[in-house]
Scaffold this active site. Structure first.
Site, PDB file in Angstrom:
ATOM      1  N   ASP A  45     -15.482  -1.509   8.667  1.00  0.00           N
ATOM      2  CA  ASP A  45     -16.178  -1.870   7.437  1.00  0.00           C
ATOM      3  C   ASP A  45     -17.172  -2.981   7.746  1.00  0.00           C
ATOM      4  OD1 ASP A  45     -14.607  -0.039   6.111  1.00  0.00           O
ATOM      5  OD2 ASP A  45     -13.133  -1.528   5.471  1.00  0.00           O
TER       6      ASP A  45
ATOM      7  N   TYR B  68      -9.743   3.748  -4.545  1.00  0.00           N
ATOM      8  CA  TYR B  68      -8.780   4.830  -4.712  1.00  0.00           C
ATOM      9  C   TYR B  68      -8.823   5.561  -6.039  1.00  0.00           C
ATOM     10  CZ  TYR B  68      -6.987   2.869  -0.427  1.00  0.00           C
ATOM     11  OH  TYR B  68      -6.881   2.427   0.864  1.00  0.00           O
TER      12      TYR B  68
ATOM     13  N   GLY C 101      -7.420   5.290   5.188  1.00  0.00           N
ATOM     14  CA  GLY C 101      -6.910   6.194   4.168  1.00  0.00           C
ATOM     15  C   GLY C 101      -7.355   7.623   4.399  1.00  0.00           C
TER      16      GLY C 101
ATOM     17  N   ARG D 128     -11.718   3.103  11.435  1.00  0.00           N
ATOM     18  CA  ARG D 128     -12.882   2.961  10.545  1.00  0.00           C
ATOM     19  C   ARG D 128     -13.260   1.491  10.452  1.00  0.00           C
ATOM     20  NH1 ARG D 128     -11.195   3.276   5.246  1.00  0.00           N
ATOM     21  NH2 ARG D 128     -11.934   1.159   4.959  1.00  0.00           N
TER      22      ARG D 128
ATOM     23  N   GLU E  11       0.818  -1.214   0.000  1.00  0.00           N
ATOM     24  CA  GLU E  11       0.000   0.000   0.000  1.00  0.00           C
ATOM     25  C   GLU E  11       0.860   1.277   0.000  1.00  0.00           C
ATOM     26  OE1 GLU E  11      -3.604  -0.390   2.623  1.00  0.00           O
ATOM     27  OE2 GLU E  11      -2.513  -2.167   3.273  1.00  0.00           O
TER      28      GLU E  11
ATOM     29  N   GLU F 128     -13.946  -5.817   9.347  1.00  0.00           N
ATOM     30  CA  GLU F 128     -12.641  -5.497   9.912  1.00  0.00           C
ATOM     31  C   GLU F 128     -12.651  -4.074  10.434  1.00  0.00           C
ATOM     32  OE1 GLU F 128     -10.157  -6.091   6.458  1.00  0.00           O
ATOM     33  OE2 GLU F 128     -10.100  -3.942   6.061  1.00  0.00           O
TER      34      GLU F 128
ATOM     35  N   ASN G 295     -10.079  -0.785  10.561  1.00  0.00           N
ATOM     36  CA  ASN G 295      -8.865  -0.202  10.000  1.00  0.00           C
ATOM     37  C   ASN G 295      -8.311   0.827  10.980  1.00  0.00           C
ATOM     38  OD1 ASN G 295      -9.061  -1.205   7.009  1.00  0.00           O
ATOM     39  ND2 ASN G 295     -11.100  -0.467   7.541  1.00  0.00           N
TER      40      ASN G 295
ATOM     41  N   SER H 107      -6.774  -2.399   2.392  1.00  0.00           N
ATOM     42  CA  SER H 107      -7.171  -1.807   1.113  1.00  0.00           C
ATOM     43  C   SER H 107      -7.680  -2.829   0.112  1.00  0.00           C
ATOM     44  CB  SER H 107      -5.995  -1.026   0.486  1.00  0.00           C
ATOM     45  OG  SER H 107      -5.655   0.070   1.290  1.00  0.00           O
TER      46      SER H 107
END
Length: 307
Positions: free
Chosen positions: A251, A210, A274, A249, A15, A268, A270, A141
């Protein structure tokens, strides 16, 4: 004298490119907020670089292994440099998707059923009845994520090939149909909920995440009030159960398809979400009244040791 902030970015993970975008955006915003900023493209000499710089705080803009798994956090603890985001234990735990699920499940957070299996075994026969998802145990990601659809006769052969570079073990999880949702936590507060719809393709993959225009974000997500609130509760509970700090964050998937299970599960958490122009956390923070500059300022002022 303005506070000196070292923005850690780049690194050597898969990443790296995203991290450079995150780091550049955050460094620009911090300079706009009046901080003295040094941009550090993290390499093997990062300990010597930071020892020489001696910043007042480190803004961790790294993604993936070595930046998101407790490694850099441990180094910052040794160097006594306050840092943003989660600490050593929470970072390592959240990065290992299966072990994070054990902790979240114990805290009452619904997670998908699944198991860890050797990649060569998973390439010989289906580890779960299709449909299911195969993913690296410790990547972010959506890197390396494969959806095995219902009716597929053979498991994904790439798992046994030299092209697979994401570890010997993979996590196979039951596929949850329905909506892709995400919710950020800032401190001890859950922010809003976004529904993510890929602009093309079937799911929210790396490109949808992205690429400009790669996905459509519905904010606030069009959910029943009790479901919306439950998403926020799950995100905050998961954040706290893993011991996260600063911003994270979660998901999720919500199966509200006709005849579906109604399942609402956390995929998950994070710990290094990002922060690019198309990223979700800045959008959620703005919805809560925090401009991008205010958000990164809050993160720097929240930086500490022993997180």
């Amino acid at each position: 004298m303005p506070k000196h902030v070292a923005v850690l970015m780049g690194g050597t993970s898969s990443e790296r490119v995203i991290s450079l975008k995150t780091g550049t955006a955050c460094a620009d915003a911090l300079e706009g907020e009046g901080y003295r900023v040094t941009r550090v493209d993290v390499g093997a000499d990062v300990a010597a670089v930071l020892a020489d710089l001696r910043p007042d705080a480190a803004f961790n803009a790294l993604h993936g292994p070595a930046g998101e798994d407790g490694t850099i956090q441990g180094l910052l603890e040794i160097l006594k440099i306050p840092y943003t985001h989660s600490g050593v234990l929470a970072s390592a735990l959240a990065m290992h998707k299966e072990r994070a699920k054990v902790v979240m499940r114990a805290a009452g957070v619904s997670v998908p059923e699944g198991r860890v299996v050797n990649r060569h075994v998973a390439a010989k026969s289906h580890p779960l009845p299709p449909p299911y998802v195969v993913k690296p145990v410790s990547e972010g990601s959506s890197v390396g994520v494969i959806i095995v659809r219902d009716g597929r006769s053979h498991p994904p052969q790439i798992l046994a090939s030299e092209e697979w570079t994401y570890g010997e073990e993979v996590l196979a999880e039951t596929y949850v149909a329905g909506r892709e949702l995400t919710c950020a936590v800032m401190g001890d507060r859950a922010l809003g909920v976004i529904e993510i719809k890929p602009a093309s393709g079937e799911w929210y993959d790396f490109d949808a995440k992205y690429a400009e225009g790669g996905s459509i974000h519905v904010l606030p997500a069009e959910l029943k009030p009790n479901v919306y609130q439950r998403v926020q509760e799950l995100a905050l509970t998961a954040h706290q159960a893993l011991g996260c700090r600063g911003v994270s964050r979660a998901d999720l998937r919500y199966d509200d398809t006709p005849g579906g299970t109604g399942a609402l599960v956390v995929l998950e958490v994070n710990t290094q979400p990002g922060m690019t122009q198309t990223s979700l956390v800045p959008e959620l923070a703005a919805h809560a009244g925090y401009g991008f500059g205010e958000l990164v300022r809050w993160m720097v002022e929240d930086a500490s040791l022993g997180r």
